[in-house]
Every structure is written in C-alpha cells, then in structure tokens.
Design a protein around this motif. Structure first.
Motif, PDB file in Angstrom:
ATOM      1  N   VAL A   1      -3.106  -4.536  -3.613  1.00 45.28           N
ATOM      2  CA  VAL A   1      -3.269  -3.213  -4.209  1.00 45.28           C
ATOM      3  C   VAL A   1      -3.772  -3.294  -5.646  1.00 45.28           C
ATOM      4  CG1 VAL A   1      -1.564  -2.131  -2.710  1.00 45.28           C
ATOM      5  CG2 VAL A   1      -0.826  -3.139  -4.882  1.00 45.28           C
TER       6      VAL A   1
ATOM      7  N   SER B   1      -9.656   6.956  -4.780  1.00 45.05           N
ATOM      8  CA  SER B   1      -8.595   5.995  -4.483  1.00 45.05           C
ATOM      9  C   SER B   1      -7.644   5.949  -5.668  1.00 45.05           C
ATOM     10  CB  SER B   1      -9.195   4.609  -4.203  1.00 45.05           C
ATOM     11  OG  SER B   1      -9.975   4.171  -5.302  1.00 45.05           O
TER      12      SER B   1
ATOM     13  N   ALA C   1      -6.542  -4.178   1.068  1.00 41.02           N
ATOM     14  CA  ALA C   1      -5.400  -3.386   0.620  1.00 41.02           C
ATOM     15  C   ALA C   1      -4.504  -2.991   1.793  1.00 41.02           C
ATOM     16  CB  ALA C   1      -5.884  -2.149  -0.118  1.00 41.02           C
TER      17      ALA C   1
ATOM     18  N   VAL D   1      -7.335   1.254  -2.617  1.00 39.95           N
ATOM     19  CA  VAL D   1      -6.158   1.973  -2.134  1.00 39.95           C
ATOM     20  C   VAL D   1      -6.540   3.450  -1.998  1.00 39.95           C
ATOM     21  CG1 VAL D   1      -3.705   2.465  -2.500  1.00 39.95           C
ATOM     22  CG2 VAL D   1      -4.700   0.331  -3.359  1.00 39.95           C
TER      23      VAL D   1
ATOM     24  N   ARG E   1       2.590   1.771  -3.300  1.00 41.45           N
ATOM     25  CA  ARG E   1       1.679   2.242  -4.349  1.00 41.45           C
ATOM     26  C   ARG E   1       1.538   3.764  -4.273  1.00 41.45           C
ATOM     27  NH1 ARG E   1       0.012   3.950  -8.059  1.00 41.45           N
ATOM     28  NH2 ARG E   1      -1.917   3.600  -9.234  1.00 41.45           N
TER      29      ARG E   1
ATOM     30  N   TYR F   1       0.841  -1.195   0.000  1.00 43.90           N
ATOM     31  CA  TYR F   1       0.000   0.000   0.000  1.00 43.90           C
ATOM     32  C   TYR F   1       0.882   1.252   0.000  1.00 43.90           C
ATOM     33  CZ  TYR F   1      -4.381   2.512   1.225  1.00 43.90           C
ATOM     34  OH  TYR F   1      -5.498   3.324   1.233  1.00 43.90           O
TER      35      TYR F   1
END
Length: 316
Positions: free
Chosen positions: A270, A231, A264, A275, A209, A206
């Motif tokens: 992810v 998100s 997530a 996210v 990302r 997470y």
C-alpha cells in the motif's frame, strides 16, 4: 424497497456492488447477491477464460443474479462479450468506453445492459442504443473518474433519460443511499464499502488503509493525459504527481503504475501500489460481511426515507 431496478434485475435491494478490478471476483459477487443485492464480477483486463471461470465459480456459490462488468478498453473485451452470452449471464455493466458494438448481440441473448456514464450526452446516447439503465458515476468514486460530482450529475441524467438511473460515487451508507434517491436515482452502486467486506479477497493491508483513511486522503493522478484515476495517497501517488507536474510522458507515467493495482490488492503493497478507493473511504470504519453492510444501509435508508414516502410512487 421496489424500484424499476429491482424489478429489472430480479434483486431484493436496489444496491449494486461495483465491478472493481482484482477485487470483484466470484466470492465477493456471490456474497453480495446472496445478501439480496447485485454482485458483479469485474472483467477488467482479464482474459476471457479467466472471466468464464469466475462466472462458473459464482454460479456454484449462489443461484441469485450475478452480473459481469466489462472494461471496454480491455484487449480481451471482444472475447469476454462472447463469454457473457455463452455462459448465460443476464446482467452486464460496462465502463471505460462505449458498448454500442456489443449491444445487439447482448440484447438478442436477453442480457440487461447497464453502461456506466459520466455525462448527460453519453447517457442519452446509451438510451438510444437500447441500454436498460445507466450508472451515473460522479468523480467522488475510486478508480477511473469523470469531472462531474454525483450531486450534480445524477439529477441532470435523471431529467435527460427515461430509463432508470443508478447513482455511484461517494455513497457508503444509508444517508448516501437516501440522498441518491432524493436526486431521482432508483438504485446505488458502491465499490469502496465492499472492498473492506469480510468476503473481499483484498489484502488486509489494503483494507486497513481504507479503514484508517481520513477525509482528505484521496488523490487524483493522470489528469495530464486524460485518464484521471482516484486512489489513496501514498509514495506512488506522490512520485506520480511529481513526475506529472514536471511534464513526464504518458509512457513514463504508465511504467510507474504497471501492475501496481495487483501489487496493492494481492500483495498488500500500500506504499508503492495503487490503492483505488473513493472519497467516501474516510467514512468507512469497520469490516463487515456483505449481508451486514447491505442490511445496515437499507435499515438506515428506510428510516430516513420513511416507508410511507414511497406509497403510491413508482418506487413502491
């Protein structure tokens, strides 16, 4: 830097950590508060006893003020509102609804109540019902969003109410902090920047990302049924928007995201999980401790604002 918010909440810096579901637990909230800002425990949809346990865990980690964010759509909101009084919590922020039904109870217990609002009308209503301040949250933020940008919403709310205004949405560094203060805010609330804090329990997938996000990587889903959520783009958002455009029912779309935020945050999925992150994700490129984050932001903001600027003002 002293403002009405630092005085109201008993904190050193006018910075508040967002009450993010699955992310804002005791460890993160305590670390933020220890660093001189205000840490929040995110109540989200958690049962009251889970929230109680997080409050007690935070108290073991810091004697600084720690607040609780109450998600008013939660089926446990009534019980959580009681836990806040029972555990002696003195600062509450609220989201996803109207906290009027709890206001008298909380005020009698000496709780400072700070609703998150996305419109001037709601900000004025919250002031009438005794809110101590409001968080003006623009659509740049992650999670549930409104329709106004931070740049347009904050000054309009500042002009409309007498209570202090906290700016949120699209703020991730000292430049955003300084800009918010130029708009009339007396504190900022940040979520995405703290998601990648070293004390954050978020899965490494997470965090990475967010750290690898580009400026165009966020997507909004749920507009068709009136509950837009921001998100980061992935397979889930792609499928969701495809179904949404095809006219899928609210129930069908809800099934697609059921448990996806936990997947997530906790499990690190992810690709198919949700996210949640704000548009500011593209600016965030390093993992730091909460103390490093706050010190860096305040140092940059002070350079931009020039300490002398505040001399003789209400912010001194």
């Amino acid at each position: 830097m002293k403002t009405r918010i630092t005085e109201l909440l008993g904190i050193k810096y006018p910075v508040i950590q967002g009450g993010m579901a699955w992310v804002a637990e005791a460890n993160l909230a305590a670390a933020v508060s220890e660093a001189g800002a205000l840490g929040l425990i995110g109540g989200a949809n958690a049962p009251a006893e889970v929230v109680r346990n997080e409050i007690r865990r935070a108290k073991l980690r810091t004697d600084k003020p720690v607040g609780v964010n109450v998600m008013l759509l939660s089926p446990h909101a009534d019980e959580v509102s009681d836990v806040i009084v029972e555990e002696g919590v003195k600062i509450v922020t609220t989201g996803a609804g109207n906290p009027e039904k709890y206001m008298n109870k909380w005020k009698r217990a000496g709780v400072k109540v700070i609703p998150v609002v996305a419109s001037v009308a709601l900000a004025k209503r919250m002031e009438r019902y005794g809110a101590d301040a409001v968080v003006a949250e623009g659509m740049e933020s992650g999670g549930h969003i409104g329709e106004q940008t931070t740049m347009t919403l904050v000054p309009q709310i500042v002009d409309a109410v007498e209570i202090p205004v906290i700016a949120a949405g699209g703020i991730g560094d000292g430049r955003g902090f300084a800009a918010a203060f130029m708009l009339g805010a007396e504190a900022v609330q940040m979520g995405t920047r703290f998601v990648v804090a070293k004390e954050s329990i978020c899965h490494e997938n997470y965090k990475q990302r967010i750290l690898n996000a580009k400026d165009i990587d966020s997507a909004v889903t749920g507009r068709s049924h009136g509950h837009p959520i921001r998100s980061l783009r992935n397979q889930m958002t792609k499928e969701y928007r495809k179904k949404e455009e095809a006219g899928a029912s609210f129930e069908e779309l809800e099934l697609l995201t059921l448990g996806s935020l936990r997947n997530a945050v906790v499990d690190g999925d992810v690709k198919n999980g949700t996210v949640m992150a704000g548009q500011i994700a593209g600016l965030i490129k390093k993992e730091q401790t909460c103390n490093e984050i706050i010190e860096e932001i305040m140092s940059e903001a002070n350079r931009l604002l020039k300490t002398d600027y505040w001399k003789g003002s209400s912010y001194e």
